[in-house]
Design a protein around this motif. Sequence first.
Motif, PDB file in Angstrom:
ATOM      1  N   MET A   1      17.392  38.931 -14.800  1.00  0.00           N
ATOM      2  CA  MET A   1      18.370  38.656 -13.763  1.00  0.00           C
ATOM      3  C   MET A   1      19.432  37.680 -14.281  1.00  0.00           C
ATOM      4  SD  MET A   1      17.644  37.213  -9.968  1.00  0.00           S
ATOM      5  CE  MET A   1      18.953  36.584  -8.976  1.00  0.00           C
ATOM      6  N   ASP A   2      18.986  36.625 -14.928  1.00  0.00           N
ATOM      7  CA  ASP A   2      19.933  35.628 -15.448  1.00  0.00           C
ATOM      8  C   ASP A   2      20.884  36.236 -16.470  1.00  0.00           C
ATOM      9  OD1 ASP A   2      18.788  33.685 -13.831  1.00  0.00           O
ATOM     10  OD2 ASP A   2      17.527  32.862 -15.419  1.00  0.00           O
ATOM     11  N   GLU A   3      20.356  37.105 -17.339  1.00  0.00           N
ATOM     12  CA  GLU A   3      21.205  37.726 -18.359  1.00  0.00           C
ATOM     13  C   GLU A   3      22.214  38.688 -17.737  1.00  0.00           C
ATOM     14  OE1 GLU A   3      19.089  38.272 -22.451  1.00  0.00           O
ATOM     15  OE2 GLU A   3      17.641  38.743 -20.860  1.00  0.00           O
ATOM     16  N   ILE A   4      21.796  39.421 -16.712  1.00  0.00           N
ATOM     17  CA  ILE A   4      22.709  40.341 -16.028  1.00  0.00           C
ATOM     18  C   ILE A   4      23.829  39.554 -15.356  1.00  0.00           C
ATOM     19  CG2 ILE A   4      22.927  41.956 -14.090  1.00  0.00           C
ATOM     20  CD1 ILE A   4      20.069  42.954 -14.816  1.00  0.00           C
ATOM     21  N   ILE A   5      23.488  38.483 -14.661  1.00  0.00           N
ATOM     22  CA  ILE A   5      24.504  37.660 -13.992  1.00  0.00           C
ATOM     23  C   ILE A   5      25.439  37.028 -15.019  1.00  0.00           C
ATOM     24  CG2 ILE A   5      24.852  35.561 -12.624  1.00  0.00           C
ATOM     25  CD1 ILE A   5      22.259  36.343 -11.091  1.00  0.00           C
ATOM     26  N   ALA A   6      24.890  36.523 -16.118  1.00  0.00           N
ATOM     27  CA  ALA A   6      25.727  35.924 -17.165  1.00  0.00           C
ATOM     28  C   ALA A   6      26.697  36.951 -17.739  1.00  0.00           C
ATOM     29  CB  ALA A   6      24.852  35.328 -18.267  1.00  0.00           C
ATOM     30  N   HIS A   7      26.229  38.183 -17.958  1.00  0.00           N
ATOM     31  CA  HIS A   7      27.101  39.237 -18.475  1.00  0.00           C
ATOM     32  C   HIS A   7      28.208  39.541 -17.469  1.00  0.00           C
ATOM     33  CE1 HIS A   7      27.559  43.689 -19.867  1.00  0.00           C
ATOM     34  NE2 HIS A   7      28.524  42.944 -20.348  1.00  0.00           N
ATOM     35  N   ALA A   8      27.847  39.633 -16.187  1.00  0.00           N
ATOM     36  CA  ALA A   8      28.847  39.924 -15.147  1.00  0.00           C
ATOM     37  C   ALA A   8      29.906  38.820 -15.091  1.00  0.00           C
ATOM     38  CB  ALA A   8      28.159  40.067 -13.792  1.00  0.00           C
ATOM     39  N   ARG A   9      29.493  37.581 -15.219  1.00  0.00           N
ATOM     40  CA  ARG A   9      30.453  36.468 -15.198  1.00  0.00           C
ATOM     41  C   ARG A   9      31.340  36.480 -16.436  1.00  0.00           C
ATOM     42  NH1 ARG A   9      26.425  31.954 -12.637  1.00  0.00           N
ATOM     43  NH2 ARG A   9      27.104  32.246 -10.483  1.00  0.00           N
ATOM     44  N   ARG A  10      30.751  36.808 -17.601  1.00  0.00           N
ATOM     45  CA  ARG A  10      31.525  36.851 -18.851  1.00  0.00           C
ATOM     46  C   ARG A  10      32.626  37.899 -18.793  1.00  0.00           C
ATOM     47  NH1 ARG A  10      26.785  36.695 -21.459  1.00  0.00           N
ATOM     48  NH2 ARG A  10      26.784  38.908 -21.918  1.00  0.00           N
ATOM     49  N   ASP A  11      32.308  39.070 -18.243  1.00  0.00           N
ATOM     50  CA  ASP A  11      33.263  40.169 -18.237  1.00  0.00           C
ATOM     51  C   ASP A  11      34.254  40.119 -17.072  1.00  0.00           C
ATOM     52  OD1 ASP A  11      31.984  41.045 -20.490  1.00  0.00           O
ATOM     53  OD2 ASP A  11      31.545  43.053 -19.745  1.00  0.00           O
ATOM     54  N   HIS A  12      33.974  39.270 -16.083  1.00  0.00           N
ATOM     55  CA  HIS A  12      34.877  39.134 -14.925  1.00  0.00           C
ATOM     56  C   HIS A  12      36.276  38.766 -15.424  1.00  0.00           C
ATOM     57  CE1 HIS A  12      35.558  38.460 -10.617  1.00  0.00           C
ATOM     58  NE2 HIS A  12      36.414  37.552 -11.021  1.00  0.00           N
ATOM     59  N   PRO A  13      37.369  39.371 -14.989  1.00  0.00           N
ATOM     60  CA  PRO A  13      37.496  40.153 -13.776  1.00  0.00           C
ATOM     61  C   PRO A  13      37.193  41.642 -13.933  1.00  0.00           C
ATOM     62  CG  PRO A  13      39.655  39.822 -14.683  1.00  0.00           C
ATOM     63  CD  PRO A  13      38.684  39.108 -15.588  1.00  0.00           C
ATOM     64  N   ASP A  14      36.838  42.108 -15.135  1.00  0.00           N
ATOM     65  CA  ASP A  14      36.443  43.510 -15.289  1.00  0.00           C
ATOM     66  C   ASP A  14      34.983  43.666 -14.887  1.00  0.00           C
ATOM     67  OD1 ASP A  14      38.924  44.212 -16.238  1.00  0.00           O
ATOM     68  OD2 ASP A  14      38.339  44.125 -18.354  1.00  0.00           O
ATOM     69  N   GLU A  15      34.618  44.873 -14.480  1.00  0.00           N
ATOM     70  CA  GLU A  15      33.226  45.154 -14.169  1.00  0.00           C
ATOM     71  C   GLU A  15      32.418  45.158 -15.458  1.00  0.00           C
ATOM     72  OE1 GLU A  15      32.467  48.591 -11.733  1.00  0.00           O
ATOM     73  OE2 GLU A  15      33.693  47.818 -10.085  1.00  0.00           O
ATOM     74  N   ALA A  16      31.226  44.581 -15.391  1.00  0.00           N
ATOM     75  CA  ALA A  16      30.280  44.601 -16.505  1.00  0.00           C
ATOM     76  C   ALA A  16      29.277  45.720 -16.254  1.00  0.00           C
ATOM     77  CB  ALA A  16      29.561  43.268 -16.606  1.00  0.00           C
ATOM     78  N   CYS A  17      28.647  46.203 -17.323  1.00  0.00           N
ATOM     79  CA  CYS A  17      27.638  47.246 -17.151  1.00  0.00           C
ATOM     80  C   CYS A  17      26.627  47.176 -18.283  1.00  0.00           C
ATOM     81  CB  CYS A  17      28.277  48.626 -17.086  1.00  0.00           C
ATOM     82  SG  CYS A  17      29.292  49.072 -18.516  1.00  0.00           S
ATOM     83  N   GLY A  18      25.452  47.714 -18.021  1.00  0.00           N
ATOM     84  CA  GLY A  18      24.420  47.725 -19.042  1.00  0.00           C
ATOM     85  C   GLY A  18      23.137  48.341 -18.535  1.00  0.00           C
ATOM     86  N   VAL A  19      22.123  48.222 -19.370  1.00  0.00           N
ATOM     87  CA  VAL A  19      20.821  48.837 -19.112  1.00  0.00           C
ATOM     88  C   VAL A  19      19.742  47.819 -19.464  1.00  0.00           C
ATOM     89  CG1 VAL A  19      19.255  50.680 -19.899  1.00  0.00           C
ATOM     90  CG2 VAL A  19      21.698  51.153 -19.620  1.00  0.00           C
ATOM     91  N   VAL A  20      18.629  47.887 -18.751  1.00  0.00           N
ATOM     92  CA  VAL A  20      17.432  47.168 -19.157  1.00  0.00           C
ATOM     93  C   VAL A  20      16.365  48.242 -19.377  1.00  0.00           C
ATOM     94  CG1 VAL A  20      15.774  45.344 -18.664  1.00  0.00           C
ATOM     95  CG2 VAL A  20      18.107  45.167 -17.764  1.00  0.00           C
ATOM     96  N   ALA A  21      15.953  48.376 -20.629  1.00  0.00           N
ATOM     97  CA  ALA A  21      14.984  49.409 -20.994  1.00  0.00           C
ATOM     98  C   ALA A  21      13.572  48.857 -20.884  1.00  0.00           C
ATOM     99  CB  ALA A  21      15.257  49.883 -22.422  1.00  0.00           C
TER     100      ALA A  21
END
Length: 129
Positions: A1-21
């Motif tokens: 969860m923390d990594e997903i939120i950090a990625h979303a904040r880093r890429d803001h204002p663009d949408e971030a995306c990814g996968v957790v396998a």
Amino acid sequence: MDEIIAHARRDHPDEACGVVAGPTGSDRPERFVPMLNAARSPTFYEFDSMDLLHLYREMDDNDEDPVVIYHSHTATEAYPSRTDVSYASEPGAHYVLVSTGTDGDVEFRSFRIVDGEVTEEPVDIVDGE
């Protein structure tokens, strides 16, 4: 969860995306894989087709499934848009949306999307050890 939120904040204002396998058939998210939003858009995300192909080959080699498919919304609530629903092609995956908004608050929600039907599910955070 923390990594997903950090990625979303880093890429803001663009949408971030990814996968957790995770291991095939386990429903355990274990390997965080942030992806590049090929659309580079604040209102739309798109996985790069070659990156996605490499990821699926890697998951296949590792006996993994996409347990979580995530992306962020930068100006709207964390709820799947019609476009999100139309692109949801993994019926076994948890679709996580993070709203990064402009006020600094983060909304983190998870959904199942099967045959166009959206069902919200509770988010349970468990210790990875």
